[in-house]
Design a protein around this motif. Structure first.
Motif, PDB file in Angstrom:
ATOM      1  N   SER A 124    -102.588 108.706 -35.471  1.00 39.25           N
ATOM      2  CA  SER A 124    -102.575 109.799 -36.447  1.00 39.25           C
ATOM      3  C   SER A 124    -102.978 111.122 -35.817  1.00 39.25           C
ATOM      4  N   GLY A 125    -103.059 111.159 -34.494  1.00 37.51           N
ATOM      5  CA  GLY A 125    -103.421 112.386 -33.798  1.00 37.51           C
ATOM      6  C   GLY A 125    -102.238 113.329 -33.673  1.00 37.51           C
ATOM      7  N   THR A 126    -102.432 114.371 -32.882  1.00 36.32           N
ATOM      8  CA  THR A 126    -101.390 115.374 -32.674  1.00 36.32           C
ATOM      9  C   THR A 126    -100.190 114.766 -31.954  1.00 36.32           C
ATOM     10  N   CYS A 127     -99.009 115.127 -32.389  1.00 34.22           N
ATOM     11  CA  CYS A 127     -97.794 114.657 -31.723  1.00 34.22           C
ATOM     12  C   CYS A 127     -97.807 115.141 -30.268  1.00 34.22           C
ATOM     13  N   PRO A 128     -97.559 114.243 -29.291  1.00 31.95           N
ATOM     14  CA  PRO A 128     -97.621 114.650 -27.880  1.00 31.95           C
ATOM     15  C   PRO A 128     -96.417 115.461 -27.403  1.00 31.95           C
ATOM     16  N   ILE A 129     -95.383 115.591 -28.227  1.00 30.35           N
ATOM     17  CA  ILE A 129     -94.221 116.383 -27.826  1.00 30.35           C
ATOM     18  C   ILE A 129     -94.573 117.868 -27.834  1.00 30.35           C
ATOM     19  N   VAL A 130     -94.321 118.542 -26.737  1.00 31.30           N
ATOM     20  CA  VAL A 130     -94.565 119.985 -26.679  1.00 31.30           C
ATOM     21  C   VAL A 130     -93.554 120.674 -27.585  1.00 31.30           C
ATOM     22  N   PRO A 131     -94.024 121.482 -28.560  1.00 29.95           N
ATOM     23  CA  PRO A 131     -93.097 122.133 -29.490  1.00 29.95           C
ATOM     24  C   PRO A 131     -91.985 122.879 -28.761  1.00 29.95           C
ATOM     25  N   GLY A 132     -90.751 122.631 -29.199  1.00 28.12           N
ATOM     26  CA  GLY A 132     -89.600 123.297 -28.611  1.00 28.12           C
ATOM     27  C   GLY A 132     -89.002 122.598 -27.414  1.00 28.12           C
ATOM     28  N   SER A 133     -89.701 121.597 -26.865  1.00 29.53           N
ATOM     29  CA  SER A 133     -89.194 120.917 -25.667  1.00 29.53           C
ATOM     30  C   SER A 133     -88.337 119.707 -26.000  1.00 29.53           C
ATOM     31  N   ASP A 134     -88.553 119.114 -27.160  1.00 31.87           N
ATOM     32  CA  ASP A 134     -87.839 117.904 -27.546  1.00 31.87           C
ATOM     33  C   ASP A 134     -88.125 117.662 -29.021  1.00 31.87           C
ATOM     34  N   TRP A 135     -87.563 116.607 -29.564  1.00 31.39           N
ATOM     35  CA  TRP A 135     -87.882 116.256 -30.935  1.00 31.39           C
ATOM     36  C   TRP A 135     -87.790 114.743 -31.099  1.00 31.39           C
ATOM     37  N   CYS A 136     -88.625 114.213 -31.979  1.00 31.72           N
ATOM     38  CA  CYS A 136     -88.672 112.770 -32.219  1.00 31.72           C
ATOM     39  C   CYS A 136     -87.682 112.423 -33.328  1.00 31.72           C
ATOM     40  N   HIS A 137     -86.745 111.535 -33.008  1.00 34.47           N
ATOM     41  CA  HIS A 137     -85.777 111.109 -34.011  1.00 34.47           C
ATOM     42  C   HIS A 137     -85.265 109.728 -33.651  1.00 34.47           C
ATOM     43  N   PHE A 138     -84.591 109.109 -34.590  1.00 36.28           N
ATOM     44  CA  PHE A 138     -84.132 107.738 -34.428  1.00 36.28           C
ATOM     45  C   PHE A 138     -82.694 107.633 -34.936  1.00 36.28           C
TER      46      PHE A 138
ATOM     47  N   CYS B 205     -93.675 106.328 -27.068  1.00 36.50           N
ATOM     48  CA  CYS B 205     -94.818 107.089 -27.576  1.00 36.50           C
ATOM     49  C   CYS B 205     -95.929 106.062 -27.756  1.00 36.50           C
ATOM     50  N   THR B 206     -97.070 106.295 -27.119  1.00 35.31           N
ATOM     51  CA  THR B 206     -98.147 105.309 -27.101  1.00 35.31           C
ATOM     52  C   THR B 206     -99.339 105.788 -27.922  1.00 35.31           C
ATOM     53  N   GLY B 207    -100.215 104.842 -28.236  1.00 32.45           N
ATOM     54  CA  GLY B 207    -101.382 105.178 -29.036  1.00 32.45           C
ATOM     55  C   GLY B 207    -102.446 105.933 -28.281  1.00 32.45           C
ATOM     56  N   HIS B 208    -102.486 105.773 -26.939  1.00 33.31           N
ATOM     57  CA  HIS B 208    -103.594 106.362 -26.176  1.00 33.31           C
ATOM     58  C   HIS B 208    -103.134 107.254 -25.032  1.00 33.31           C
ATOM     59  N   ASP B 209    -101.933 107.028 -24.523  1.00 34.54           N
ATOM     60  CA  ASP B 209    -101.492 107.753 -23.325  1.00 34.54           C
ATOM     61  C   ASP B 209    -100.360 108.738 -23.607  1.00 34.54           C
ATOM     62  N   GLY B 210    -100.115 109.060 -24.865  1.00 33.12           N
ATOM     63  CA  GLY B 210     -99.063 110.005 -25.190  1.00 33.12           C
ATOM     64  C   GLY B 210     -97.696 109.456 -24.848  1.00 33.12           C
TER      65      GLY B 210
ATOM     66  N   ILE C  33     -93.024 117.029 -38.930  1.00 36.37           N
ATOM     67  CA  ILE C  33     -94.342 117.281 -38.337  1.00 36.37           C
ATOM     68  C   ILE C  33     -95.237 118.061 -39.298  1.00 36.37           C
ATOM     69  N   ALA C  34     -94.664 119.059 -39.976  1.00 38.03           N
ATOM     70  CA  ALA C  34     -95.447 119.820 -40.952  1.00 38.03           C
ATOM     71  C   ALA C  34     -95.915 118.913 -42.086  1.00 38.03           C
ATOM     72  N   ALA C  35     -95.019 118.015 -42.566  1.00 35.24           N
ATOM     73  CA  ALA C  35     -95.392 117.073 -43.622  1.00 35.24           C
ATOM     74  C   ALA C  35     -96.442 116.091 -43.116  1.00 35.24           C
ATOM     75  N   ARG C  36     -96.280 115.618 -41.899  1.00 29.45           N
ATOM     76  CA  ARG C  36     -97.250 114.687 -41.303  1.00 29.45           C
ATOM     77  C   ARG C  36     -98.630 115.317 -41.254  1.00 29.45           C
ATOM     78  N   ASP C  37     -98.703 116.588 -40.837  1.00 27.01           N
ATOM     79  CA  ASP C  37     -99.992 117.287 -40.779  1.00 27.01           C
ATOM     80  C   ASP C  37    -100.637 117.358 -42.164  1.00 27.01           C
ATOM     81  N   LEU C  38     -99.836 117.628 -43.192  1.00 28.86           N
ATOM     82  CA  LEU C  38    -100.370 117.694 -44.553  1.00 28.86           C
ATOM     83  C   LEU C  38    -100.870 116.327 -45.016  1.00 28.86           C
ATOM     84  N   LEU C  39    -100.140 115.279 -44.699  1.00 27.25           N
ATOM     85  CA  LEU C  39    -100.539 113.931 -45.107  1.00 27.25           C
ATOM     86  C   LEU C  39    -101.848 113.519 -44.438  1.00 27.25           C
ATOM     87  N   VAL C  40    -101.957 113.789 -43.139  1.00 28.90           N
ATOM     88  CA  VAL C  40    -103.188 113.440 -42.418  1.00 28.90           C
ATOM     89  C   VAL C  40    -104.368 114.266 -42.940  1.00 28.90           C
ATOM     90  N   ALA C  41    -104.130 115.560 -43.204  1.00 33.63           N
ATOM     91  CA  ALA C  41    -105.192 116.411 -43.746  1.00 33.63           C
ATOM     92  C   ALA C  41    -105.657 115.931 -45.116  1.00 33.63           C
TER      93      ALA C  41
END
Length: 336
Positions: free
Chosen positions: A227-241, A299-304, A207-215
């Motif tokens: 390219s907006g803010t990740c909808p995951i509330v920090p500390g509640s979950d994490w995106c992984h595959f 994770c959707t483009g418009h509805d989080g 997420i930190a790297a993503r923010d730098l890339l978008v900036a």
């Protein structure tokens, strides 16, 4: 040289990598390889970034390569596949692998495209083994790569390139070095692919790297559909595959058990300076298949974040949902 090499094929490249690694391990006493792997695992799971090379000698490097290269290869392969889905007509002519070590990410790139690759790492033993592995690949791996020693830090400077990969590197760096490396990648490249372990702290680094890339003006191509803010509330979950990895005899010796595979969990971001077509939505967890319906977390483009039920009444879409995998885009792309 490209006229004499086989066409890129990820499965052929994966097979060639497995054969090369098996030959390397055969040359080491089993106990020596297992002991080196156990020490490297302890280092890998540690919390303190190191300024010294983690891979100290050939035994370390062979153990690391046999144990970690297949998993790194499959994780990067998945991220590159997402890039290809978002930009199917784009082909990189040049590639820089930052902190590439023995070259797992470069092997993954070689399975997708024929590029001029430069591998940068601070460990000379890792570079030497990577060069040896690639040279013995019969053209399936990054046999034409340029292997260069470089300190991966705030001092790093790279030339303009089409593609930069940074895989399983950021954890080893200080926060200042991470910021500098990602910023330099964003400056130099048309596309940046960053992969980290699929853990809460690995996701935080992504997420930190993503923010730098978008900036820096890049557009997120994957896995996010925006390219907006990740909808995951920090500390509640994490995106992984997850990526399926064939287990070697060394894996089974160190970890125990008899399964022929394991699942590598990873987090990643792909960002570009050229137009892309991100997924409408992406499946963020393993689909839950129940009688007559499939539950998909998206994770959707418009509805989080969203959860949808795809029922048997939906016909072809239901069949597609039953065949869908964690990490796939949704809805599935239409066949050409």
């Amino acid at each position: 040289m490209s006229d004499t090499l086989p066409a890129p094929d990820a499965d052929t490249t994966a097979d060639a990598l497995r054969r090369g690694l098996a030959a390397l391990v055969d040359g080491l006493p089993p106990n020596r390889a297992a002991q080196a792997v156990e020490r490297l695992i302890a280092n890998y799971r540690g919390e303190t970034p190191t300024g010294a090379p983690v891979l100290r000698d050939r035994a370390d490097v062979v153990a690391y390569a046999a144990y970690r290269m297949p998993a790194t290869f499959e994780a990067v392969r998945a991220a590159l596949g997402a890039l290809r889905d978002a930009a199917p007509d784009w082909t990189p002519a040049s590639h820089t692998d930052i902190g590439g070590g023995t070259g797992a990410a470069s092997w993954a790139v070689a399975g997708e495209w024929r590029t001029g690759t430069t591998v940068l790492d601070w460990s000379e033993p890792a570079l030497a083994l990577g060069r040896e592995l690639a040279a013995g690949s019969g053209g399936a791996g990054p046999s034409g790569a340029d292997w260069q020693r470089a300190r991966i830090s705030t001092a790093l400077r790279i030339g303009s390139t089409d593609l930069v990969t940074v895989s399983y590197v950021l954890k080893e760096l200080t926060e200042a070095d991470r910021t500098a490396v990602v910023t330099e990648a964003a400056r130099a490249a048309q596309a940046v692919v960053i992969v980290e372990p699929g853990t809460p702290d690995g996701y935080e680094r992504i997420i930190a790297a993503r923010d730098l890339l978008v900036a820096a003006g890049l557009t997120v191509a994957a896995p996010c559909p925006h390219s907006g803010t990740c909808p995951i509330v920090p500390g509640s979950d994490w995106c992984h595959f997850s990526a399926r990895v064939a287990r070697s005899s060394l894996h089974r010796q160190v970890k125990g058990g008899s399964l022929a595979y394991e699942d590598e969990k990873f987090s990643y971001v792909v960002a570009t300076r050229f137009p892309v077509h991100p997924a409408t939505a992406r499946i963020t967890r393993k689909p839950q298949i129940r009688k007559g319906l499939v539950l998909l977390d998206l994770c959707t483009g418009h509805d989080g974040l969203d959860r949808i039920n795809v029922t048997k009444r939906q016909g072809p879409l239901y069949k597609a949902a039953r065949d869908a995998a964690w990490g796939d885009e949704w809805p599935p792309p239409e066949d050409d």
